[in-house]
Design a protein around this motif. Structure first.
Motif, PDB file in Angstrom:
ATOM      1  N   LYS A   2      91.881 142.931  77.616  1.00 38.16           N
ATOM      2  CA  LYS A   2      92.248 141.772  78.444  1.00 38.16           C
ATOM      3  C   LYS A   2      93.754 141.589  78.586  1.00 38.16           C
ATOM      4  CE  LYS A   2      90.400 138.158  76.592  1.00 38.16           C
ATOM      5  NZ  LYS A   2      89.887 138.707  75.345  1.00 38.16           N
ATOM      6  N   SER A   3      94.437 141.558  77.459  1.00 39.96           N
ATOM      7  CA  SER A   3      95.871 141.259  77.497  1.00 39.96           C
ATOM      8  C   SER A   3      96.662 142.336  78.229  1.00 39.96           C
ATOM      9  CB  SER A   3      96.421 141.077  76.081  1.00 39.96           C
ATOM     10  OG  SER A   3      95.876 139.931  75.478  1.00 39.96           O
ATOM     11  N   SER A  50      95.705 142.264  81.953  1.00 36.92           N
ATOM     12  CA  SER A  50      96.185 141.067  82.645  1.00 36.92           C
ATOM     13  C   SER A  50      97.689 141.116  82.892  1.00 36.92           C
ATOM     14  CB  SER A  50      95.818 139.820  81.841  1.00 36.92           C
ATOM     15  OG  SER A  50      94.421 139.696  81.719  1.00 36.92           O
ATOM     16  N   LYS A  51      98.436 141.502  81.866  1.00 31.53           N
ATOM     17  CA  LYS A  51      99.894 141.579  82.016  1.00 31.53           C
ATOM     18  C   LYS A  51     100.287 142.613  83.062  1.00 31.53           C
ATOM     19  CE  LYS A  51     100.601 141.821  77.491  1.00 31.53           C
ATOM     20  NZ  LYS A  51     101.258 141.913  76.165  1.00 31.53           N
ATOM     21  N   TYR A 108     101.582 135.043  84.517  1.00 32.02           N
ATOM     22  CA  TYR A 108     100.593 135.495  83.539  1.00 32.02           C
ATOM     23  C   TYR A 108     100.487 134.476  82.416  1.00 32.02           C
ATOM     24  CZ  TYR A 108      99.152 137.826  79.210  1.00 32.02           C
ATOM     25  OH  TYR A 108      98.557 138.116  78.013  1.00 32.02           O
ATOM     26  N   ASP A 127      98.419 133.948  78.647  1.00 29.09           N
ATOM     27  CA  ASP A 127      97.508 134.339  77.568  1.00 29.09           C
ATOM     28  C   ASP A 127      97.053 133.055  76.887  1.00 29.09           C
ATOM     29  OD1 ASP A 127      96.243 135.163  75.264  1.00 29.09           O
ATOM     30  OD2 ASP A 127      97.929 136.317  74.480  1.00 29.09           O
ATOM     31  N   THR A 128      95.858 132.595  77.228  1.00 20.71           N
ATOM     32  CA  THR A 128      95.387 131.323  76.671  1.00 20.71           C
ATOM     33  C   THR A 128      95.054 131.444  75.183  1.00 20.71           C
ATOM     34  OG1 THR A 128      93.065 131.729  77.260  1.00 20.71           O
ATOM     35  CG2 THR A 128      94.459 130.643  78.910  1.00 20.71           C
ATOM     36  N   SER A 165     104.443 127.844  77.009  1.00 20.56           N
ATOM     37  CA  SER A 165     104.149 129.250  77.298  1.00 20.56           C
ATOM     38  C   SER A 165     104.998 129.755  78.457  1.00 20.56           C
ATOM     39  CB  SER A 165     102.664 129.424  77.649  1.00 20.56           C
ATOM     40  OG  SER A 165     101.832 129.090  76.571  1.00 20.56           O
ATOM     41  N   GLU A 196      94.136 134.807  81.259  1.00 18.61           N
ATOM     42  CA  GLU A 196      93.145 135.511  80.447  1.00 18.61           C
ATOM     43  C   GLU A 196      92.709 134.681  79.251  1.00 18.61           C
ATOM     44  OE1 GLU A 196      93.893 137.737  77.227  1.00 18.61           O
ATOM     45  OE2 GLU A 196      95.967 138.281  77.647  1.00 18.61           O
ATOM     46  N   GLY A 197      91.429 134.814  78.907  1.00 21.35           N
ATOM     47  CA  GLY A 197      90.903 134.083  77.769  1.00 21.35           C
ATOM     48  C   GLY A 197      89.426 134.338  77.555  1.00 21.35           C
TER      49      GLY A 197
END
Length: 235
Positions: A28-29, A32-33, A43, A45-46, A81, A141-142
């Motif tokens: 995911k990370s 997503s990035k 972007y 990152d939850t 964030s 993302e989460g």
């Protein structure tokens, strides 16, 4: 041909909100990035935010086995964030927390803290405000983005992978980690995240599922970029 502001507005890509959910170790990370960077999106990152509040609780002596104590303290830390995909940042009360939130202690406690409704309400409000403020669009993302945080996201993607593939990836990230032990830890985290009463880990009904088990990171990124570009073109 004259080039006006109006022309630029017409030719600029449409802003899109992309929700990427899935369990740990699915990529995911990294995905997503990379997608956000390629497409000029913000972007978020939850998971880092939940790690940040967990780290704050541990640092300040809050009993993270006591939901009441967690709820009472939830509104105290100030979490900020940064949304630049090339250099995402996170601070708690002005302190850089990007390193401390990745410790094993935080990892082992984050599910319990995240399950407290008061924590989820506060963090969810923060996440929605960040997404709303992303003028060009954002990749968020989460684990509950498509189902709870941003149910009206333009595109929802659910990344999945076999437990074996996920454990191998996570063990590679955690140098020297035992793959078998990592697999068990991931499955335990899955069970905790999927069974919590408030905003559990779940695939949204209208999400596109992408199984990353046998794909390289580059292939996953290209797949998601194609999906986002298709959604942009349709707006």
């Amino acid at each position: 041909m004259s080039y006006t502001v109006e022309t630029a507005a017409r030719t600029a890509p449409a802003a899109v909100i992309v929700a990427i959910d899935g369990p740990s170790g699915t990529g995911k990370s990294s995905t997503s990035k990379a997608v956000a960077a390629k497409l000029g999106l913000s972007y978020l990152d939850t998971g880092a935010q939940y790690r940040a509040i967990t780290w704050w609780m541990l640092t300040n002596g809050i009993d993270v086995t006591d939901p009441v104590a967690i709820a009472d303290a939830a509104g105290k830390p100030v979490i900020v964030s940064g949304t630049d995909p090339s250099a995402p940042t996170i601070t708690v009360d002005g302190i850089d927390a990007s390193g401390p939130i990745r410790t094993q202690e935080v990892t082992s406690k984050v599910s319990a803290v995240s399950a407290v409704p008061e924590v989820r309400t506060l963090i969810t409000e923060l996440q929605r405000s960040i997404a709303k403020g992303a003028a060009l669009g954002i990749v968020v993302e989460g684990r509950d983005i498509g189902t709870t945080v941003l149910p009206d996201a333009d595109l929802k993607i659910f990344l999945t992978a076999s437990p074996e593939a996920r454990a191998a990836r996570r063990s590679g990230e955690l140098k020297g980690a035992d793959v078998s032990a990592t697999r068990e830890a991931l499955l335990k985290r899955d069970a905790a995240d999927s069974s919590r009463k408030t905003s559990p880990l779940a695939k949204a009904d209208d999400a596109v599922e992408v199984d990353t088990s046998d794909l390289t990171l580059e292939q996953v990124i290209e797949c998601v970029v194609t999906l986002v570009e298709g959604k942009r073109a349709a707006k």
